[in-house]
Design a protein around this motif. Structure first.
Motif, mmCIF file in Angstrom:
data_model
loop_
_atom_site.group_PDB
_atom_site.id
_atom_site.type_symbol
_atom_site.label_atom_id
_atom_site.label_comp_id
_atom_site.label_asym_id
_atom_site.label_seq_id
_atom_site.Cartn_x
_atom_site.Cartn_y
_atom_site.Cartn_z
ATOM 1 N N ILE A 186 26.253 54.519 -36.771
ATOM 2 C CA ILE A 186 26.474 53.637 -35.619
ATOM 3 C C ILE A 186 25.129 53.133 -35.087
ATOM 4 O O ILE A 186 24.965 51.942 -34.814
ATOM 5 C CB ILE A 186 27.264 54.360 -34.505
ATOM 6 C CG1 ILE A 186 28.680 54.649 -34.965
ATOM 7 C CG2 ILE A 186 27.253 53.550 -33.212
ATOM 8 C CD1 ILE A 186 29.537 53.434 -35.205
ATOM 9 N N ASN A 187 24.157 54.027 -34.965
ATOM 10 C CA ASN A 187 22.835 53.618 -34.479
ATOM 11 C C ASN A 187 22.173 52.632 -35.431
ATOM 12 O O ASN A 187 21.498 51.694 -34.989
ATOM 13 C CB ASN A 187 21.939 54.843 -34.251
ATOM 14 C CG ASN A 187 22.384 55.654 -33.059
ATOM 15 O OD1 ASN A 187 22.996 55.136 -32.141
ATOM 16 N ND2 ASN A 187 22.091 56.941 -33.081
ATOM 17 N N SER A 188 22.358 52.816 -36.731
ATOM 18 C CA SER A 188 21.813 51.861 -37.707
ATOM 19 C C SER A 188 22.442 50.486 -37.517
ATOM 20 O O SER A 188 21.756 49.468 -37.540
ATOM 21 C CB SER A 188 22.071 52.341 -39.139
ATOM 22 O OG SER A 188 21.333 53.489 -39.416
ATOM 23 N N LEU A 189 23.746 50.450 -37.319
ATOM 24 C CA LEU A 189 24.430 49.168 -37.103
ATOM 25 C C LEU A 189 23.977 48.495 -35.812
ATOM 26 O O LEU A 189 23.803 47.277 -35.771
ATOM 27 C CB LEU A 189 25.944 49.377 -37.083
ATOM 28 C CG LEU A 189 26.581 49.700 -38.413
ATOM 29 C CD1 LEU A 189 28.064 50.026 -38.223
ATOM 30 C CD2 LEU A 189 26.413 48.555 -39.392
ATOM 31 N N ILE A 190 23.787 49.275 -34.781
ATOM 32 C CA ILE A 190 23.333 48.711 -33.512
ATOM 33 C C ILE A 190 21.948 48.093 -33.664
ATOM 34 O O ILE A 190 21.703 46.965 -33.222
ATOM 35 C CB ILE A 190 23.336 49.789 -32.404
ATOM 36 C CG1 ILE A 190 24.776 50.160 -32.044
ATOM 37 C CG2 ILE A 190 22.571 49.321 -31.166
ATOM 38 C CD1 ILE A 190 24.894 51.380 -31.155
ATOM 39 N N SER A 226 22.251 44.861 -35.774
ATOM 40 C CA SER A 226 22.907 43.765 -35.058
ATOM 41 C C SER A 226 21.993 43.188 -33.982
ATOM 42 O O SER A 226 21.966 41.972 -33.776
ATOM 43 C CB SER A 226 24.236 44.218 -34.460
ATOM 44 O OG SER A 226 24.038 45.187 -33.467
ATOM 45 N N GLU A 227 21.218 44.037 -33.304
ATOM 46 C CA GLU A 227 20.268 43.532 -32.308
ATOM 47 C C GLU A 227 19.172 42.709 -32.973
ATOM 48 O O GLU A 227 18.757 41.675 -32.454
ATOM 49 C CB GLU A 227 19.663 44.700 -31.523
ATOM 50 C CG GLU A 227 20.642 45.337 -30.559
ATOM 51 C CD GLU A 227 20.116 46.604 -29.902
ATOM 52 O OE1 GLU A 227 19.039 47.105 -30.302
ATOM 53 O OE2 GLU A 227 20.797 47.094 -28.990
ATOM 54 N N PHE A 228 18.719 43.148 -34.133
ATOM 55 C CA PHE A 228 17.701 42.406 -34.860
ATOM 56 C C PHE A 228 18.228 41.042 -35.294
ATOM 57 O O PHE A 228 17.570 40.019 -35.111
ATOM 58 C CB PHE A 228 17.221 43.200 -36.079
ATOM 59 C CG PHE A 228 16.240 42.455 -36.925
ATOM 60 C CD1 PHE A 228 14.923 42.355 -36.532
ATOM 61 C CD2 PHE A 228 16.638 41.831 -38.092
ATOM 62 C CE1 PHE A 228 14.010 41.646 -37.304
ATOM 63 C CE2 PHE A 228 15.745 41.124 -38.875
ATOM 64 C CZ PHE A 228 14.419 41.040 -38.475
ATOM 65 N N VAL A 229 19.424 41.014 -35.878
ATOM 66 C CA VAL A 229 20.018 39.756 -36.341
ATOM 67 C C VAL A 229 20.207 38.810 -35.164
ATOM 68 O O VAL A 229 19.900 37.621 -35.258
ATOM 69 C CB VAL A 229 21.350 40.016 -37.076
ATOM 70 C CG1 VAL A 229 22.118 38.730 -37.315
ATOM 71 C CG2 VAL A 229 21.103 40.729 -38.401
ATOM 72 N N VAL A 280 27.427 45.975 -47.483
ATOM 73 C CA VAL A 280 27.049 45.294 -46.244
ATOM 74 C C VAL A 280 27.855 44.003 -46.166
ATOM 75 O O VAL A 280 27.768 43.163 -47.055
ATOM 76 C CB VAL A 280 25.534 44.983 -46.218
ATOM 77 C CG1 VAL A 280 25.187 44.180 -44.976
ATOM 78 C CG2 VAL A 280 24.733 46.267 -46.281
ATOM 79 N N GLN A 281 28.659 43.888 -45.114
ATOM 80 C CA GLN A 281 29.499 42.713 -44.928
ATOM 81 C C GLN A 281 29.162 42.083 -43.587
ATOM 82 O O GLN A 281 28.914 42.777 -42.618
ATOM 83 C CB GLN A 281 30.976 43.113 -44.930
ATOM 84 C CG GLN A 281 31.422 43.817 -46.180
ATOM 85 C CD GLN A 281 32.834 44.356 -46.055
ATOM 86 O OE1 GLN A 281 33.628 43.895 -45.247
ATOM 87 N NE2 GLN A 281 33.147 45.348 -46.863
ATOM 88 N N LEU A 282 29.158 40.764 -43.559
ATOM 89 C CA LEU A 282 28.868 40.052 -42.321
ATOM 90 C C LEU A 282 29.748 38.822 -42.257
ATOM 91 O O LEU A 282 29.884 38.101 -43.244
ATOM 92 C CB LEU A 282 27.395 39.638 -42.278
ATOM 93 C CG LEU A 282 26.966 38.936 -41.002
ATOM 94 C CD1 LEU A 282 25.646 39.502 -40.537
ATOM 95 C CD2 LEU A 282 26.865 37.454 -41.191
ATOM 96 N N GLN A 283 30.361 38.607 -41.107
ATOM 97 C CA GLN A 283 31.113 37.376 -40.885
ATOM 98 C C GLN A 283 30.520 36.682 -39.675
ATOM 99 O O GLN A 283 30.474 37.244 -38.579
ATOM 100 C CB GLN A 283 32.597 37.633 -40.657
ATOM 101 C CG GLN A 283 33.354 36.333 -40.450
ATOM 102 C CD GLN A 283 34.852 36.508 -40.384
ATOM 103 O OE1 GLN A 283 35.352 37.619 -40.302
ATOM 104 N NE2 GLN A 283 35.572 35.421 -40.402
ATOM 105 N N ALA A 284 30.036 35.464 -39.880
ATOM 106 C CA ALA A 284 29.434 34.678 -38.801
ATOM 107 C C ALA A 284 30.534 34.004 -37.977
ATOM 108 O O ALA A 284 31.686 33.902 -38.411
ATOM 109 C CB ALA A 284 28.500 33.630 -39.393
#
Length: 99
Positions: A28-32, A35-38, A67-71
């Motif tokens: 969870i901390n890695s994702l946070i 996401s803040e960086f992005v 790693v999945q991302l939806q804009a």
């Protein structure tokens, strides 16, 4: 004897829960952080930058299998590869989604 056995089971169960919680918190901390960086880097405004970043992130983040991302635009990337719009529905059905 039975009481001691039951106490050992409880302690073992608590240890398992603590270990899982630490593992979960790490992800969870890695994702946070990512996401803040992005969000602060404005990566999503440029497809090439998004693509490169996600490839590097997928390669260097051993704690994640994919790693999945939806804009907001609806574009979807998986491990740094943008899914073609004509094939999104078929490929999307095969992805594992977490909420």
């Amino acid at each position: 004897m039975i009481e001691l056995s039951n106490k050992n089971k409880i302690i073992a169960g608590e240890n398992i829960i603590d270990t899982f919680q630490a593992w979960f918190d790490e992800r969870i901390n890695s994702l946070i952080r990512v996401s803040e960086f992005v969000e602060s880097s404005n990566l999503l405004s440029d497809s090439n930058k998004t693509n490169e970043f996600l490839k590097i992130f997928a390669k260097n983040s051993k704690e994640f299998d994919v790693v999945q991302l939806q804009a907001k635009s609806g574009d979807i990337w998986v491990d740094g590869k943008m899914l073609p719009s004509y094939d999104r529905q078929a490929i999307r059905a095969d992805l594992i989604w977490y909420a």
